[in-house]
Scaffold this motif. Sequence first.
Motif, PDB file in Angstrom:
ATOM      1  N   ASP A  13      -8.728   5.393  11.061  1.00 50.75           N
ATOM      2  CA  ASP A  13      -8.725   4.395  10.001  1.00 50.75           C
ATOM      3  C   ASP A  13      -8.722   3.009  10.630  1.00 50.75           C
ATOM      4  OD1 ASP A  13      -8.609   6.038   7.734  1.00 50.75           O
ATOM      5  OD2 ASP A  13      -6.465   6.357   8.008  1.00 50.75           O
ATOM      6  N   ALA A  14      -9.552   2.128  10.097  1.00 46.43           N
ATOM      7  CA  ALA A  14      -9.522   0.741  10.563  1.00 46.43           C
ATOM      8  C   ALA A  14      -8.445   0.017   9.764  1.00 46.43           C
ATOM      9  CB  ALA A  14     -10.887   0.100  10.365  1.00 46.43           C
ATOM     10  N   ARG A  15      -7.218   0.004  10.292  1.00 46.91           N
ATOM     11  CA  ARG A  15      -6.115  -0.567   9.548  1.00 46.91           C
ATOM     12  C   ARG A  15      -6.270  -2.075   9.445  1.00 46.91           C
ATOM     13  NH1 ARG A  15      -1.342   1.938   8.363  1.00 46.91           N
ATOM     14  NH2 ARG A  15       0.362   0.591   7.647  1.00 46.91           N
ATOM     15  N   SER A  16      -5.985  -2.606   8.278  1.00 43.20           N
ATOM     16  CA  SER A  16      -5.970  -4.061   8.122  1.00 43.20           C
ATOM     17  C   SER A  16      -5.012  -4.383   6.990  1.00 43.20           C
ATOM     18  CB  SER A  16      -7.369  -4.593   7.802  1.00 43.20           C
ATOM     19  OG  SER A  16      -7.601  -4.567   6.407  1.00 43.20           O
ATOM     20  N   GLU A  17      -4.695  -5.632   6.857  1.00 34.95           N
ATOM     21  CA  GLU A  17      -3.837  -6.063   5.752  1.00 34.95           C
ATOM     22  C   GLU A  17      -4.577  -7.067   4.881  1.00 34.95           C
ATOM     23  OE1 GLU A  17      -1.251  -4.296   5.316  1.00 34.95           O
ATOM     24  OE2 GLU A  17      -1.238  -3.397   7.319  1.00 34.95           O
ATOM     25  N   ASP A  18      -5.916  -7.003   4.897  1.00 35.82           N
ATOM     26  CA  ASP A  18      -6.709  -7.938   4.102  1.00 35.82           C
ATOM     27  C   ASP A  18      -6.429  -7.736   2.614  1.00 35.82           C
ATOM     28  OD1 ASP A  18      -7.778  -8.679   6.471  1.00 35.82           O
ATOM     29  OD2 ASP A  18      -9.679  -7.618   6.213  1.00 35.82           O
ATOM     30  N   GLU A  19      -6.527  -8.830   1.869  1.00 34.36           N
ATOM     31  CA  GLU A  19      -6.376  -8.748   0.421  1.00 34.36           C
ATOM     32  C   GLU A  19      -7.590  -8.007  -0.142  1.00 34.36           C
ATOM     33  OE1 GLU A  19      -3.711  -9.660  -1.070  1.00 34.36           O
ATOM     34  OE2 GLU A  19      -4.305  -9.637  -3.182  1.00 34.36           O
ATOM     35  N   PRO A  20      -7.382  -6.883  -0.840  1.00 36.53           N
ATOM     36  CA  PRO A  20      -8.551  -6.124  -1.306  1.00 36.53           C
ATOM     37  C   PRO A  20      -9.229  -6.766  -2.505  1.00 36.53           C
ATOM     38  CG  PRO A  20      -6.524  -5.044  -1.994  1.00 36.53           C
ATOM     39  CD  PRO A  20      -6.110  -6.225  -1.161  1.00 36.53           C
ATOM     40  N   ARG A  70     -15.934  -1.319   1.082  1.00 35.95           N
ATOM     41  CA  ARG A  70     -15.356  -0.002   0.797  1.00 35.95           C
ATOM     42  C   ARG A  70     -14.175  -0.124  -0.151  1.00 35.95           C
ATOM     43  NH1 ARG A  70     -13.103   4.534   4.996  1.00 35.95           N
ATOM     44  NH2 ARG A  70     -13.156   6.283   3.522  1.00 35.95           N
ATOM     45  N   ASP A  71     -13.447  -1.260  -0.101  1.00 39.75           N
ATOM     46  CA  ASP A  71     -12.322  -1.458  -1.024  1.00 39.75           C
ATOM     47  C   ASP A  71     -12.808  -1.462  -2.476  1.00 39.75           C
ATOM     48  OD1 ASP A  71     -13.662  -3.826  -0.530  1.00 39.75           O
ATOM     49  OD2 ASP A  71     -11.872  -5.087  -0.430  1.00 39.75           O
ATOM     50  N   PRO A 127       0.834  -1.209   0.000  1.00 45.27           N
ATOM     51  CA  PRO A 127       0.000   0.000   0.000  1.00 45.27           C
ATOM     52  C   PRO A 127       0.868   1.259   0.000  1.00 45.27           C
ATOM     53  CG  PRO A 127      -0.874  -1.611   1.526  1.00 45.27           C
ATOM     54  CD  PRO A 127       0.453  -2.157   1.066  1.00 45.27           C
ATOM     55  N   GLN A 161      -8.639  14.356   2.005  1.00 44.59           N
ATOM     56  CA  GLN A 161      -9.313  13.916   3.227  1.00 44.59           C
ATOM     57  C   GLN A 161     -10.466  14.870   3.458  1.00 44.59           C
ATOM     58  OE1 GLN A 161      -8.403  11.375   5.173  1.00 44.59           O
ATOM     59  NE2 GLN A 161      -6.258  10.960   4.663  1.00 44.59           N
ATOM     60  N   GLY A 186      -4.724   5.414   5.836  1.00 44.35           N
ATOM     61  CA  GLY A 186      -4.061   4.498   6.774  1.00 44.35           C
ATOM     62  C   GLY A 186      -4.882   3.266   7.090  1.00 44.35           C
ATOM     63  N   GLY A 187      -5.984   3.048   6.393  1.00 46.84           N
ATOM     64  CA  GLY A 187      -6.874   1.933   6.710  1.00 46.84           C
ATOM     65  C   GLY A 187      -6.618   0.688   5.888  1.00 46.84           C
ATOM     66  N   ALA A 188      -7.689   0.020   5.520  1.00 42.13           N
ATOM     67  CA  ALA A 188      -7.577  -1.231   4.770  1.00 42.13           C
ATOM     68  C   ALA A 188      -7.139  -0.950   3.337  1.00 42.13           C
ATOM     69  CB  ALA A 188      -8.925  -1.950   4.778  1.00 42.13           C
ATOM     70  N   PRO A 189      -6.330  -1.847   2.762  1.00 43.18           N
ATOM     71  CA  PRO A 189      -5.863  -1.622   1.379  1.00 43.18           C
ATOM     72  C   PRO A 189      -7.011  -1.668   0.371  1.00 43.18           C
ATOM     73  CG  PRO A 189      -4.631  -3.408   2.439  1.00 43.18           C
ATOM     74  CD  PRO A 189      -5.792  -3.091   3.315  1.00 43.18           C
ATOM     75  N   PHE A 190      -6.868  -0.911  -0.704  1.00 50.51           N
ATOM     76  CA  PHE A 190      -7.765  -1.035  -1.850  1.00 50.51           C
ATOM     77  C   PHE A 190      -6.939  -0.879  -3.118  1.00 50.51           C
ATOM     78  CE2 PHE A 190      -8.152   3.286  -3.571  1.00 50.51           C
ATOM     79  CZ  PHE A 190      -7.680   4.063  -2.511  1.00 50.51           C
ATOM     80  N   ASN A 191      -7.480  -1.395  -4.212  1.00 50.95           N
ATOM     81  CA  ASN A 191      -6.779  -1.325  -5.499  1.00 50.95           C
ATOM     82  C   ASN A 191      -7.095  -0.004  -6.178  1.00 50.95           C
ATOM     83  OD1 ASN A 191      -5.431  -3.924  -5.620  1.00 50.95           O
ATOM     84  ND2 ASN A 191      -7.499  -4.792  -5.679  1.00 50.95           N
ATOM     85  N   ARG A 248      -1.705  -0.075  -4.899  1.00 50.81           N
ATOM     86  CA  ARG A 248      -2.679  -0.131  -3.816  1.00 50.81           C
ATOM     87  C   ARG A 248      -2.587   1.095  -2.933  1.00 50.81           C
ATOM     88  NH1 ARG A 248      -2.518  -6.598  -2.487  1.00 50.81           N
ATOM     89  NH2 ARG A 248      -3.861  -7.087  -4.264  1.00 50.81           N
ATOM     90  N   GLY A 249      -3.721   1.579  -2.513  1.00 54.10           N
ATOM     91  CA  GLY A 249      -3.769   2.643  -1.521  1.00 54.10           C
ATOM     92  C   GLY A 249      -4.371   2.084  -0.251  1.00 54.10           C
ATOM     93  N   ARG A 250      -4.607   2.954   0.719  1.00 56.21           N
ATOM     94  CA  ARG A 250      -5.305   2.548   1.939  1.00 56.21           C
ATOM     95  C   ARG A 250      -6.502   3.464   2.131  1.00 56.21           C
ATOM     96  NH1 ARG A 250      -2.938  -0.976   5.359  1.00 56.21           N
ATOM     97  NH2 ARG A 250      -0.702  -1.343   5.198  1.00 56.21           N
ATOM     98  N   TYR A 270     -12.754   9.717   1.599  1.00 58.74           N
ATOM     99  CA  TYR A 270     -11.383   9.649   1.109  1.00 58.74           C
ATOM    100  C   TYR A 270     -11.336   9.646  -0.415  1.00 58.74           C
ATOM    101  CZ  TYR A 270      -6.547   8.055   0.753  1.00 58.74           C
ATOM    102  OH  TYR A 270      -5.210   7.959   0.477  1.00 58.74           O
ATOM    103  N   LEU A 275     -14.008   2.121  -3.436  1.00 62.70           N
ATOM    104  CA  LEU A 275     -12.910   3.069  -3.707  1.00 62.70           C
ATOM    105  C   LEU A 275     -12.257   2.774  -5.049  1.00 62.70           C
ATOM    106  CD1 LEU A 275     -11.345   3.384  -0.138  1.00 62.70           C
ATOM    107  CD2 LEU A 275     -12.472   5.198  -1.435  1.00 62.70           C
ATOM    108  N   ARG A 335     -15.056  10.678   7.903  1.00 60.64           N
ATOM    109  CA  ARG A 335     -14.199  11.065   6.781  1.00 60.64           C
ATOM    110  C   ARG A 335     -14.616  10.413   5.478  1.00 60.64           C
ATOM    111  NH1 ARG A 335      -9.025   8.819   9.333  1.00 60.64           N
ATOM    112  NH2 ARG A 335      -8.132   9.266   7.309  1.00 60.64           N
TER     113      ARG A 335
END
Lengths: 365, 137
Positions: free
Chosen positions: A169-176, A190-191, A94, A255, B45-50, B39-41, A274, A194, A272
């Motif tokens: 931000d709800a940080r995660s490392e999930d595969e989008p 949301r992934d 990311p 933002q 700073g959140g979950a990744p997206f393409n 990828r961004g977040r 984004y 976006l 927010r």
Amino acid sequence: MAYVAVKGGERAIDAAHAWLAAARRGDGAIVELQTAQIREQLGRAVDRVMAEGSLYDPELAALAIKQSQGDLIEAGFLLRAFRTTLPRLAATLPLDTATMRLTRRISAIFKDLPGGQVLGPTYDYTHRLLDFALLENAPVAPAPQAEAIAGPTPRVADILGHEGLLEADARSEDEPFDLTRAPLAFPAGRDARLQGLARGDEGFLLGLGYSTQRGYGNNHPFVGELRAGEVDVEIVPAELGFAVCIGTVTLTECQMVNQFAGSKTEPAQFTRGYGLAFGHADRRAMAMALVDRALRAEELGEARTAPAQDPQFVLSTCDNVEATGFVEHLKLPHYVDFQSELETIRRLRATAERTQAASLPEAAP
Amino acid sequence: MGLLARAVPGELAAHLETAPALPDFVVLRGPQTGLVMLRGRAGGGGAPFNLGEMTATRASVRDATGRIGHATVAGRDAAHALAAARLDAALQDPARHAALKATVLDRLAVSETQRHAAGARRAAATRVDFFTLATQR
């Protein structure tokens, strides 16, 4: 009714395309446009085509603009078509927009933010008067310079976040989710939203974002921060197993900070929206942030009353390559379809006339 | 590897002209141009997206000393990827490392630093101090 293929017309089509090539070139007495000129001097068009074509490659975007005679939707379509010919090598880590080498960074809510307000090369505050000097190709003075700003330039979201006034931000490392690999399904995460918005039509996003300001799903937005600049791109190649930088991209990030009254479980705080866009693209990033926030209505327990709050409506129609394909296919031959409709209508009318004729004598006094 | 990837291809080629000659090599893979998904977040700073893809070119080589070099560089420039991969292999050779670092990497680092500094100075010139007129809250 589906489009039914027709045969014939090859010679006319070839001639039409040959004429198109000549028309594209225009008057031969005028110097031919170089793609490098488009890349360097029509940068905002290049940025838009890269975003809507969903492919960051300024040179190819410039070529697409030249090939399409500046029809930016057609140019985006050309990039989308080109990308289908290439294999996917990797996905990046990311991108870290906090480490952006800033050319622009402003906040409409914090006057004295650490690192300062930096306007960058902006059209803001210009008088929108035509500059006739550009007709003459007059030489341009180099941009002024000043001593570089020392110290970090944290994202405004991180500054407000410390007080808990702004949703974190709800940080995660999930595969989008990847909509180039899987069809969009609803409800969309949301992934997925976006990704769809990032390549959506700028005009459509602008209109939808504007609609929220005009009262169709208003959420009272402020520009928390708008920043633009260069970000390093890192991947972890399988053959190495560690992260390496493969280049840089220029991005614009917005933002948007919005009101939120709180709920039983959450204290009142700002929420927010984004936006993230290829190149220098304030308008696109801001519109995306407005629509992203509007699409979170359900998640935040707000009434869903307006088009911009409806993920299925927004995501199914914001892609201008899909939209132009479906709208413009209407001009291709539909002779067989139309013939069948024509016959149906004739039959209906004939039936109606027969029924009328049969009933007339009895109706007469 | 980052320096080589971010280098302006013309500059890298010019430095290679003046650098000690790189060993002969055989190509193991590529140069192959493909796509890298950026990828961004969410929220930054959140979950990744393409976000969207970019073009990139990768190459792997084995040089005459048996060292293997890899490179992936943004864009579609096969010569850039190949040069970066050859340098990646040669820089692993202790006998070559210092000379190549001085003639290629250090020079690229200097020009990159200058480029960034010039950008930062132009940005600084557009720094603005807003002050509010109504209330100074």
